[in-house]
Design an enzyme around this catalytic site. Sequence first.
Site, PDB file in Angstrom:
ATOM      1  CG  HIS A 126      43.354  52.779  36.426  1.00  0.00           C
ATOM      2  ND1 HIS A 126      42.559  53.712  35.804  1.00  0.00           N
ATOM      3  CD2 HIS A 126      44.559  53.393  36.619  1.00  0.00           C
ATOM      4  CE1 HIS A 126      43.250  54.820  35.626  1.00  0.00           C
ATOM      5  NE2 HIS A 126      44.457  54.666  36.117  1.00  0.00           N
TER       6      HIS A 126
HETATM    7  C1  UD1 Z   1      49.919  53.696  36.314  1.00  0.00           C
HETATM    8  C2  UD1 Z   1      50.104  55.118  36.820  1.00  0.00           C
HETATM    9  C3  UD1 Z   1      48.762  55.821  36.905  1.00  0.00           C
HETATM   10  C4  UD1 Z   1      48.020  55.753  35.593  1.00  0.00           C
HETATM   11  C5  UD1 Z   1      47.954  54.305  35.117  1.00  0.00           C
HETATM   12  C6  UD1 Z   1      47.373  54.298  33.751  1.00  0.00           C
HETATM   13  C7  UD1 Z   1      51.927  55.401  38.439  1.00  0.00           C
HETATM   14  C8  UD1 Z   1      52.266  55.575  39.858  1.00  0.00           C
HETATM   15  N1  UD1 Z   1      50.657  55.098  38.177  1.00  0.00           N
HETATM   16  O1  UD1 Z   1      49.126  53.010  37.253  1.00  0.00           O
HETATM   17  O2  UD1 Z   1      48.989  57.189  37.202  1.00  0.00           O
HETATM   18  O3  UD1 Z   1      46.734  56.240  35.797  1.00  0.00           O
HETATM   19  O4  UD1 Z   1      49.269  53.744  35.063  1.00  0.00           O
HETATM   20  O5  UD1 Z   1      46.891  53.092  33.343  1.00  0.00           O
HETATM   21  O6  UD1 Z   1      52.770  55.537  37.578  1.00  0.00           O
HETATM   22  N2  UD1 Z   1      50.003  45.465  34.902  1.00  0.00           N
HETATM   23  C9  UD1 Z   1      49.961  44.435  34.004  1.00  0.00           C
HETATM   24  N3  UD1 Z   1      50.316  44.698  32.712  1.00  0.00           N
HETATM   25  C10 UD1 Z   1      50.732  45.905  32.287  1.00  0.00           C
HETATM   26  C11 UD1 Z   1      50.789  46.945  33.225  1.00  0.00           C
HETATM   27  C12 UD1 Z   1      50.411  46.712  34.524  1.00  0.00           C
HETATM   28  O7  UD1 Z   1      49.591  43.317  34.332  1.00  0.00           O
HETATM   29  O8  UD1 Z   1      51.060  46.064  31.102  1.00  0.00           O
HETATM   30  C13 UD1 Z   1      49.561  45.207  36.297  1.00  0.00           C
HETATM   31  C14 UD1 Z   1      50.680  44.716  37.208  1.00  0.00           C
HETATM   32  O9  UD1 Z   1      50.153  43.787  38.067  1.00  0.00           O
HETATM   33  C15 UD1 Z   1      51.058  45.978  37.977  1.00  0.00           C
HETATM   34  C16 UD1 Z   1      49.725  46.709  38.062  1.00  0.00           C
HETATM   35  O10 UD1 Z   1      49.063  46.428  36.852  1.00  0.00           O
HETATM   36  O11 UD1 Z   1      51.583  45.698  39.234  1.00  0.00           O
HETATM   37  C17 UD1 Z   1      49.874  48.209  38.231  1.00  0.00           C
HETATM   38  O12 UD1 Z   1      50.710  48.756  37.222  1.00  0.00           O
HETATM   39  P1  UD1 Z   1      51.537  50.108  37.499  1.00  0.00           P
HETATM   40  O13 UD1 Z   1      52.177  50.550  36.242  1.00  0.00           O
HETATM   41  O14 UD1 Z   1      52.383  49.962  38.695  1.00  0.00           O
HETATM   42  O15 UD1 Z   1      50.436  51.121  37.930  1.00  0.00           O
HETATM   43  P2  UD1 Z   1      49.048  51.452  37.268  1.00  0.00           P
HETATM   44  O16 UD1 Z   1      47.988  51.104  38.234  1.00  0.00           O
HETATM   45  O17 UD1 Z   1      48.971  50.875  35.910  1.00  0.00           O
HETATM   46  N1  UDP Z   2      42.219  54.068  27.470  1.00  0.00           N
HETATM   47  C1  UDP Z   2      42.261  53.165  26.422  1.00  0.00           C
HETATM   48  N2  UDP Z   2      41.723  51.916  26.615  1.00  0.00           N
HETATM   49  C2  UDP Z   2      41.147  51.546  27.788  1.00  0.00           C
HETATM   50  C3  UDP Z   2      41.100  52.485  28.850  1.00  0.00           C
HETATM   51  C4  UDP Z   2      41.659  53.735  28.666  1.00  0.00           C
HETATM   52  O1  UDP Z   2      42.746  53.483  25.334  1.00  0.00           O
HETATM   53  O2  UDP Z   2      40.689  50.414  27.897  1.00  0.00           O
HETATM   54  C5  UDP Z   2      42.791  55.397  27.261  1.00  0.00           C
HETATM   55  C6  UDP Z   2      41.805  56.517  27.449  1.00  0.00           C
HETATM   56  O3  UDP Z   2      41.092  56.744  26.254  1.00  0.00           O
HETATM   57  C7  UDP Z   2      42.725  57.666  27.830  1.00  0.00           C
HETATM   58  C8  UDP Z   2      43.847  57.010  28.575  1.00  0.00           C
HETATM   59  O4  UDP Z   2      43.761  55.623  28.250  1.00  0.00           O
HETATM   60  O5  UDP Z   2      43.238  58.297  26.674  1.00  0.00           O
HETATM   61  C9  UDP Z   2      43.671  57.182  30.047  1.00  0.00           C
HETATM   62  O6  UDP Z   2      44.578  56.420  30.697  1.00  0.00           O
HETATM   63  P1  UDP Z   2      44.292  55.701  32.079  1.00  0.00           P
HETATM   64  O7  UDP Z   2      42.854  55.715  32.402  1.00  0.00           O
HETATM   65  O8  UDP Z   2      44.991  54.401  32.025  1.00  0.00           O
HETATM   66  O9  UDP Z   2      45.145  56.610  33.074  1.00  0.00           O
HETATM   67  P2  UDP Z   2      44.933  58.058  33.710  1.00  0.00           P
HETATM   68  O10 UDP Z   2      44.424  58.979  32.684  1.00  0.00           O
HETATM   69  O11 UDP Z   2      44.025  57.897  34.888  1.00  0.00           O
HETATM   70  O12 UDP Z   2      46.303  58.404  34.177  1.00  0.00           O
END
Ligand code: UD1
Ligand code: UDP
Length: 374
Positions: free
Chosen positions: A212
């Site tokens: 992601h």
């Molecule tokens: C964010 C964090 C990243 C973390 C990740 C965990 C920042 C800069 N990035 O990235 O560090 O690893 O969360 O998962 O804060 N979206 C949905 N539904 C949701 C959430 C997101 O559809 O509930 C989609 C939207 O299209 C959105 C995209 O995911 O634009 C990205 O979401 P965003 O929160 O901006 O960044 P992440 O890639 O989730």
């Molecule tokens: N996680 C979860 N379900 C999923 C993928 C990840 O519960 O389908 C949990 C995972 O066990 C961990 C956390 O999300 O505790 C990690 O978050 P993510 O990978 O979204 O972000 P990052 O750690 O890279 O910031």
Amino acid sequence: MKIKLCIVVGARPNFIKAAPIITAIKKFRKDHKDLNYFLIHTGQHYDENMSDVFFKEMGIPEPQYQLNIGSGNHGKQTGEMIGLIEEILLKENPDMLISIGDTNSTLAGAVAASKLHIPIAHIEAGLRLFNKHIPEEVNRLLTDHLSSLLFVPTKLAKENLVREGMKPSTILQYGDIMYDATLQFDKIAEKKSKILKDLDLEKEGFILVTVHRAENTAHIDHLKIILDSFVELSAQHKVVMPIHPRTKNLLKEHGLLEEYAKHIQVVDPLGYMDMLVMEKNAKLIVTDSGGVQKEAFFQETPCVTLFENTAWVELVELGWNTIVPPISTKLITKSILKVLKKKTKGKKGSPYGKGDSAELMLGKIVAFLSHPKF
Ligand code: UD1
Ligand code: UDP
């Protein structure tokens, strides 16, 4: 002495890391009713399986404030959060704000508090990838430099902060909060989760993959390099991918989701209990997630990390994690097959503390607020 804490969360990893702190607060409050807290959810993540599920499963109470920020460009998203958090802080006037991790919500909480001279505790401080193009690096670095208490998970994180000139007495190494979470929920997960049955999986009979990170999902060509490798692997191994909405949206946009789903078992994002069980029972984890790399180690499952480097270098040194820059499908497949063939999994080690970091952090926060000259 009355103490009021504010905890800011917004994205999936924030919720998971907040859970042990909230458990520690609940425990502390049994004897100290003058410790209060409130929770702000920025709404950065909002899908049921990216947000609500963690509150329900991990006993996190309903946030007092839901900002409903939603998705958007980083500047706008973070700026809107700052404005709304500031309004709440002005009204509530907490003694300290707790920001966790490295998301935009983490930074927004810290900026809002710093403008009002509210001291900040940063949980998961000090980790560095030494690349300011990575959004999480900027979020963590800035939050660190605004914080009064820097809770570092590792020795290396501590060294990074010392090198950046932070006052040594403010840097506190109590272990890793995600280790607390795993220990707290592992047994419950084993009892409750039926995910292996639901997905028709055998123990050690599948590779668990998650992708992601912005660097791997900003352009379809980058994502294809990775997913094509999973397709190659699927000829010999079952590959299961709980898909992040960001990754799903990109594949859908390019009409590729169904094609990849013919080879990779693509499932919706999992709840924490199911994820713990999947991590434990996978024969290998392939991920670009910071948190999942560590959980792989907690669950004693070897891991391949698809990124240029990692802040969790201990895992590489102990042999549990192999870093593979995702620049070519051939390289990724070759590296994964090599790790799968290795007989030994990795060396024992406990670089992340004893699983009591939340209680230690809370103790320090209370001491800090009770003796402001700390
Ligand atoms: C964010 C964090 C990243 C973390 C990740 C965990 C920042 C800069 N990035 O990235 O560090 O690893 O969360 O998962 O804060 N979206 C949905 N539904 C949701 C959430 C997101 O559809 O509930 C989609 C939207 O299209 C959105 C995209 O995911 O634009 C990205 O979401 P965003 O929160 O901006 O960044 P992440 O890639 O989730
Ligand atoms: N996680 C979860 N379900 C999923 C993928 C990840 O519960 O389908 C949990 C995972 O066990 C961990 C956390 O999300 O505790 C990690 O978050 P993510 O990978 O979204 O972000 P990052 O750690 O890279 O910031």
